[in-house]
Design an enzyme around this catalytic site. Structure first.
Site, PDB file in Angstrom:
ATOM      1  N   ARG A   6      -0.390  25.448  -9.559  1.00  8.92           N
ATOM      2  CA  ARG A   6       0.147  25.570 -11.244  1.00  8.92           C
ATOM      3  C   ARG A   6       0.030  26.653 -11.122  1.00  8.92           C
ATOM      4  O   ARG A   6       1.136  27.393 -12.224  1.00  8.92           O
ATOM      5  CB  ARG A   6      -0.249  24.889 -11.876  1.00  8.92           C
ATOM      6  CG  ARG A   6      -0.340  23.577 -12.444  1.00  8.92           C
ATOM      7  CD  ARG A   6      -1.940  22.813 -13.542  1.00  8.92           C
ATOM      8  NE  ARG A   6      -1.271  21.553 -13.295  1.00  8.92           N
ATOM      9  CZ  ARG A   6      -2.536  20.483 -13.778  1.00  8.92           C
ATOM     10  NH1 ARG A   6      -3.515  20.706 -14.001  1.00  8.92           N
ATOM     11  NH2 ARG A   6      -2.204  19.143 -13.593  1.00  8.92           N
ATOM     12  N   LYS A  35      -1.259  -0.704 -12.535  1.00  9.22           N
ATOM     13  CA  LYS A  35      -0.897  -1.722 -13.974  1.00  9.22           C
ATOM     14  C   LYS A  35       0.409  -1.962 -14.591  1.00  9.22           C
ATOM     15  O   LYS A  35       1.539  -0.666 -14.636  1.00  9.22           O
ATOM     16  CB  LYS A  35      -2.130  -0.968 -15.062  1.00  9.22           C
ATOM     17  CG  LYS A  35      -3.361  -1.503 -14.125  1.00  9.22           C
ATOM     18  CD  LYS A  35      -4.398  -1.187 -15.849  1.00  9.22           C
ATOM     19  CE  LYS A  35      -5.353  -1.214 -15.480  1.00  9.22           C
ATOM     20  NZ  LYS A  35      -5.973  -0.815 -16.315  1.00  9.22           N
ATOM     21  N   GLY A  76       1.591  10.962 -11.935  1.00 12.52           N
ATOM     22  CA  GLY A  76       0.771  11.807 -10.644  1.00 12.52           C
ATOM     23  C   GLY A  76       0.511  11.209  -9.454  1.00 12.52           C
ATOM     24  O   GLY A  76       0.950  12.149  -7.997  1.00 12.52           O
ATOM     25  N   GLY A 119       2.224  13.456 -17.120  1.00 11.83           N
ATOM     26  CA  GLY A 119       2.424  12.708 -18.302  1.00 11.83           C
ATOM     27  C   GLY A 119       3.437  13.610 -19.735  1.00 11.83           C
ATOM     28  O   GLY A 119       3.448  11.937 -19.777  1.00 11.83           O
TER      29      GLY A 119
HETATM   30  P1  AMP Z   1      -0.348   4.806 -11.222  1.00 14.28           P
HETATM   31  O1  AMP Z   1      -1.354   5.815 -11.664  1.00 14.28           O
HETATM   32  O2  AMP Z   1      -0.283   3.885 -12.180  1.00 14.28           O
HETATM   33  O3  AMP Z   1       0.842   5.162 -10.786  1.00 14.28           O
HETATM   34  O4  AMP Z   1      -1.197   3.847 -10.260  1.00 14.28           O
HETATM   35  C1  AMP Z   1      -2.245   4.308  -9.013  1.00 14.28           C
HETATM   36  C2  AMP Z   1      -2.900   3.729  -7.988  1.00 14.28           C
HETATM   37  O5  AMP Z   1      -2.371   2.671  -8.156  1.00 14.28           O
HETATM   38  C3  AMP Z   1      -3.236   4.461  -7.064  1.00 14.28           C
HETATM   39  O6  AMP Z   1      -4.925   5.150  -7.023  1.00 14.28           O
HETATM   40  C4  AMP Z   1      -3.435   2.762  -5.875  1.00 14.28           C
HETATM   41  O7  AMP Z   1      -4.218   2.820  -5.294  1.00 14.28           O
HETATM   42  C5  AMP Z   1      -3.020   1.642  -6.558  1.00 14.28           C
HETATM   43  N1  AMP Z   1      -2.738   0.787  -6.543  1.00 14.28           N
HETATM   44  C6  AMP Z   1      -1.569   0.661  -5.573  1.00 14.28           C
HETATM   45  N2  AMP Z   1      -1.448  -0.441  -5.006  1.00 14.28           N
HETATM   46  C7  AMP Z   1      -2.295  -1.447  -5.303  1.00 14.28           C
HETATM   47  C8  AMP Z   1      -2.693  -2.809  -5.230  1.00 14.28           C
HETATM   48  N3  AMP Z   1      -2.084  -3.411  -4.791  1.00 14.28           N
HETATM   49  N4  AMP Z   1      -3.961  -3.395  -5.552  1.00 14.28           N
HETATM   50  C9  AMP Z   1      -4.821  -2.329  -6.192  1.00 14.28           C
HETATM   51  N5  AMP Z   1      -4.991  -0.484  -6.792  1.00 14.28           N
HETATM   52  C10 AMP Z   1      -3.459  -0.819  -6.243  1.00 14.28           C
END
Ligand code: AMP
Length: 398
Positions: free
Chosen positions: A35, A200, A356, A379
């Site tokens: 950064r 999610k 991220g 974010g």
């Molecule tokens: P996000 O911050 O919402 O982009 O989510 C990223 C996180 O989602 C990472 O740490 C991944 O390990 C997790 N992730 C991606 N695919 C899966 C999966 N099939 N099962 C569990 N966690 C997952």
């Protein structure tokens, strides 16, 4: 508002909001200075023009006023090093007589760093009197902190009103982010593919809804895909999912159909009998995952299918990994996306990676210079693509 490169800083004191919220270890050593490095071109241009620089930033989340732990004094010597040995003065308070005197004494070519803005609760509250006090320190205001552009804080948004449009500008980091984001959001060449992954559905629902009005294709991978499969009556074993979001998943599919947007879900998955890099694995068709197994990456057929869509695209937005890329055995899906996005970019597509974890993945796999733009503002970028107005941008343009 003038563009940064057309701005002449000769004889001016530039008050720059930077994002020096860098991680420090227990010895107060900086463990990742990206950064700080990102802002160097902005600072250098001002110094080269014959201006002086007053830097303000937050560091961490201090709760009750000043603490040694969150003092920006810990970064002074490294900043001086990064600036090629330029002395960096430090004010122990971001407002008050010391800051005022040190700012007033600054000569062209000199640099002053102010103490952590968040030692005052007024910063995050967007207090107007606090913003005005900060504004008095400089002749011109430069906002180079895209990472906090989604916050209406005193130093990131409220302060802009105390400078005329001719005396405020984005810095190079902010300009790069805004230009790239606007290109994707408002001037995307079609086909426009959005790749959305991550754990999610609930985290990504707003961005998907907004993209349904802009993208031609949306690839949905990662853990969130299993909510879609379960909602459609598929078997997902013990894969991550959100039961309460199943109606929403169906709604997204219906809306996409009505709007003519192609949704691409994985057709196969790498499933494991444990959430571990050493788990047993097998390839499973989507919707047919046996009990006791969980999907941790997209399968080979899906990778090929997704690559085809990506390679046919002229604009690509990527947010979120296709699987648990932190574990070596489940990173092939995310890597395949990175390879396809890089190839599409080489063929002339504009690609933006934001948020991220996809940014970490692209960096980890060494693809950061093979895509058009990697956003540093997790974010903030996400909120931008959700269609929200970012106060840090609006205040400068207004
Ligand atoms: P996000 O911050 O919402 O982009 O989510 C990223 C996180 O989602 C990472 O740490 C991944 O390990 C997790 N992730 C991606 N695919 C899966 C999966 N099939 N099962 C569990 N966690 C997952």
């Amino acid at each position: 508002m003038s563009s940064f490169k057309d701005f002449s800083f000769a004889g001016k004191k530039a008050l720059i909001r930077v994002d020096f919220n860098v991680p420090l270890n227990e010895q107060f050593e900086i463990t990742d200075d990206n950064r700080m490095r990102a802002t160097l071109p902005t600072i250098s241009k001002i110094l080269k023009d014959g201006g002086s620089v007053i830097l303000m930033s937050h560091l961490g989340r201090p709760k009750d006023g000043p603490t040694n732990q969150f003092s920006l004094k810990h970064i002074v010597s490294h900043l001086s090093e990064l600036l090629g040995g330029v002395t960096v003065e430090f004010a122990n308070d971001c407002i008050g007589s010391e800051a005022v005197d040190k700012a007033a004494a600054l000569q062209p070519g000199q640099v002053l760093l102010l103490e952590n803005l968040r030692f005052y609760k007024e910063e995050e509250k967007g207090d107007i009197a606090f913003a005005e006090k900060l504004s008095k320190l400089g002749d011109v205001y430069v906002n180079d902190a895209f990472g906090t552009a989604h916050r209406a804080h005193a130093s990131t948004a409220i302060i802009a009103q105390f400078f005329s449009p001719a005396n405020r500008t984005f810095g190079l980091v902010m300009e790069g982010e805004v230009v790239s984001a606007e290109k994707v959001m408002h001037a995307a060449q079609k086909p426009f593919t959005a790749i959305i992954g991550g754990a999610k559905v609930s985290d990504k629902i707003l961005i998907i809804e907004n993209l349904l009005d802009r993208a031609t294709d949306i690839i949905i991978g990662g853990g969130m895909a299993y909510t879609f499969f379960k909602a459609q009556g598929g078997k997902i074993g013990k894969s991550i999912h959100e039961d309460d979001r199943m109606p929403l998943a169906l709604e997204i599919l219906a809306k996409a159909k009505a709007k003519g947007v192609q949704i691409h879900l994985p057709v196969d998955n790498i499933v494991a009998d444990d959430f571990s890099n050493t788990a047993n694995t097998q390839n499973c068709a989507s919707g047919e995952i046996p009990d006791g197994w969980e999907g941790l990456d997209v399968g080979e057929k899906s990778r090929e299918l997704f690559a085809k869509v990506i390679l046919a695209s002229k604009t690509i937005l990527w947010n979120g990994p296709m699987g648990v890329f932190e574990m070596e055995n489940f990173q092939a899906g995310t890597k395949a996306i990175a390879v396809a996005v890089a190839e599409a970019t080489q063929n002339g597509a504009f690609s933006l990676v934001g948020g991220g974890d996809s940014v970490s993945a692209v960096n980890q796999f060494g693809f950061n210079d093979k895509v058009s733009y990697v956003s540093t503002g997790g974010g903030a970028m996400l909120e931008y693509f959700e269609g929200k107005i970012l106060p840090g941008i609006a205040a400068m343009k207004g």
